[in-house]
Design a protein around this motif. Sequence first.
Motif, short mmCIF file in Angstrom:
data_model
loop_
_atom_site.label_atom_id
_atom_site.label_comp_id
_atom_site.label_asym_id
_atom_site.label_seq_id
_atom_site.Cartn_x
_atom_site.Cartn_y
_atom_site.Cartn_z
N ILE A 1 -9.37 -5.66 59.54
CA ILE A 1 -10.30 -4.56 59.83
C ILE A 1 -10.84 -4.76 61.25
O ILE A 1 -11.05 -5.90 61.69
N LEU A 2 -11.04 -3.64 61.96
CA LEU A 2 -11.50 -3.71 63.34
C LEU A 2 -12.91 -4.30 63.40
O LEU A 2 -13.86 -3.71 62.89
N ALA B 1 -14.94 -4.54 65.79
CA ALA B 1 -15.91 -3.75 66.57
C ALA B 1 -16.65 -2.75 65.69
O ALA B 1 -17.70 -2.24 66.09
N ASP B 2 -16.14 -2.46 64.51
CA ASP B 2 -16.85 -1.59 63.57
C ASP B 2 -17.94 -2.35 62.82
O ASP B 2 -18.67 -1.77 62.02
N GLY B 3 -18.03 -3.64 63.04
CA GLY B 3 -18.94 -4.48 62.26
C GLY B 3 -20.39 -4.36 62.70
O GLY B 3 -20.73 -3.67 63.66
N PRO C 1 -17.31 -5.25 58.57
CA PRO C 1 -17.75 -4.21 57.63
C PRO C 1 -16.96 -4.24 56.32
O PRO C 1 -17.42 -3.69 55.31
N HIS D 1 -15.73 -6.87 54.14
CA HIS D 1 -16.16 -7.71 53.02
C HIS D 1 -17.24 -8.69 53.44
O HIS D 1 -17.34 -9.79 52.88
N ASN D 2 -17.99 -8.29 54.48
CA ASN D 2 -19.17 -9.06 54.91
C ASN D 2 -18.85 -10.45 55.43
O ASN D 2 -19.70 -11.33 55.38
N TRP D 3 -17.63 -10.66 55.92
CA TRP D 3 -17.37 -11.96 56.54
C TRP D 3 -18.20 -12.03 57.82
O TRP D 3 -18.31 -11.04 58.56
N CYS E 1 -16.40 1.74 52.70
CA CYS E 1 -15.94 0.48 53.30
C CYS E 1 -15.62 0.58 54.78
O CYS E 1 -15.72 -0.40 55.50
N ARG F 1 -23.57 4.73 65.95
CA ARG F 1 -22.71 4.04 66.92
C ARG F 1 -21.27 4.57 66.81
O ARG F 1 -20.55 4.67 67.80
N ARG G 1 -18.67 6.12 69.64
CA ARG G 1 -17.33 5.53 69.87
C ARG G 1 -16.22 6.46 69.38
O ARG G 1 -15.08 6.08 69.37
N ARG H 1 -17.70 -16.13 50.95
CA ARG H 1 -17.47 -14.70 50.70
C ARG H 1 -16.00 -14.36 50.52
O ARG H 1 -15.66 -13.27 50.07
#
Lengths: 119, 363
Positions: free
Chosen positions: A52-53, A55-57, A69, A71-73, B67, B92, B96, B354
């Motif tokens: 997953i990107l 930068a979306d986090g 975003p 799985h909350n890593w 998600c 944001r 973007r 996690r």
Amino acid sequence: MTEIRWSVAAAGDELWEGDILDVEVADEQVLLVHLYDGRIKAFQGLCPHQEILLADGKWDPDTNRLLCPGHNWEFDMTTGAGVNPAGCHLYEYPVEVDGDDIKVGVPQDGESHHLRFST
Amino acid sequence: MTTVSGAGTPTDPVGGDRRGVPAHRVTVVGGAAGGEATFEVAEGERIHAAARRAGVWLPFECGWGSCGTCKATLVEGQVVSLFPQAPAIDARDERRRRVLLCQSTTTADLVVKTTRVESRPPPERPVRDLRARLAETEPLAPGISRFRFRLTDDSGSPVAADYRPGQYAVLELAPGLRRCLSMAGPPGEDQVEFIAKCYPGGEGSQRLFALHRGDQIPVELPYGDMWLRPAEEAPGRPTVLVAGGTGISAILALVRQVAAEASSRPVDVVYGAATLTDLVCWEELTRLVSPLGNARVHGAVLDCGPGWSGTVGLVTDALDPVLARAPSPEVYLAGPPPMVRAVQEQLDRHAVGRDRVHVDSFG
């Protein structure tokens, strides 16, 4: 010694202190991070878990923590180390600031610069 | 018979007739990983679903906007959001030009960029559009029922459901009214079961509970990332299954799988509800688990009658001693969002990585 190919990844004014930016460098997905202490870092742009990107986090420039975003890593963006789960790591690229250009070096080693961590 | 299927309307093109609905061309560029594809989207059709129907598989996981896995960068054109309150989108993203393909449609041609473009479905989520006809409603408690639906394709032929226990379906209960429900039964049959609660004022659950036998609705399945990781990957690692309320639907599917495999893996099932009456399928759960040598069930209710030997409290109260005994477990967690968040915080406190926590928070 492995040759490093340098490319301009972004202009300095595209990445303010405390901000993150996703860019593509030589066909690789890269995440640029401008820490409040002035350092600019470049890491693999996709999460080691499920690509997953990043930068979306959720990014907190005060703690330097980034939460994927998916799985909350959680990662410490001063080093790219996984905070939770511990033991995973983001690949880090070399960075140079040349005038107004932020340059990222991609090693020409034939290796993937996307580290994975599967469970 | 009340038919709540809205097939053919612009907001509900699932498996419906899209003739006469204007279509637009979407080009997807697969970012650094490469790949490119072009497909058509009818106005009102979800872009991600249109891609899938054209054999173009773009990243996704949840199917309804929580998600963010399907986010793409808008290169040319504009999208129309079908779910502006989607949890995965924030201000944001707007700056973007990031959009959720699973909850967006378009009124013009588009170019978008994703991290990858594939020609095959991911093995864990071979999503299909099907039709579900209500076969039976089994009341389990006041306001809680088990629904059995027969599955067919568009031509009416039975279809065996292909999913991993723990995953869920998206049911289109009325045009634009989509809800996620976890399958409670085993895959491979031409029927699916869901355990659901009727919420006063909850439009989706009200609609579900108003369905009559024979009513047909469009469904898409499977979605989600919760399924049992193979025991051989980590022999001896404890498996902890945690359900809150109707999160039992997904957890029951996992317990059935463990029981069918007659697995020797160490399993603890922790199940909580407000009252003993709401603790539906408790006997079914204990019946499934009791023949297994290495599995136990722990219940928690806030309000119990005489004779209850389980925990009086929250699911987290019943889970604490389990976590203390089961170091480094693999945890599967399903329930309403506040319960899921409380358990996730508890797992962090117990230093459960996690990467070992698999969640379905629609329960």
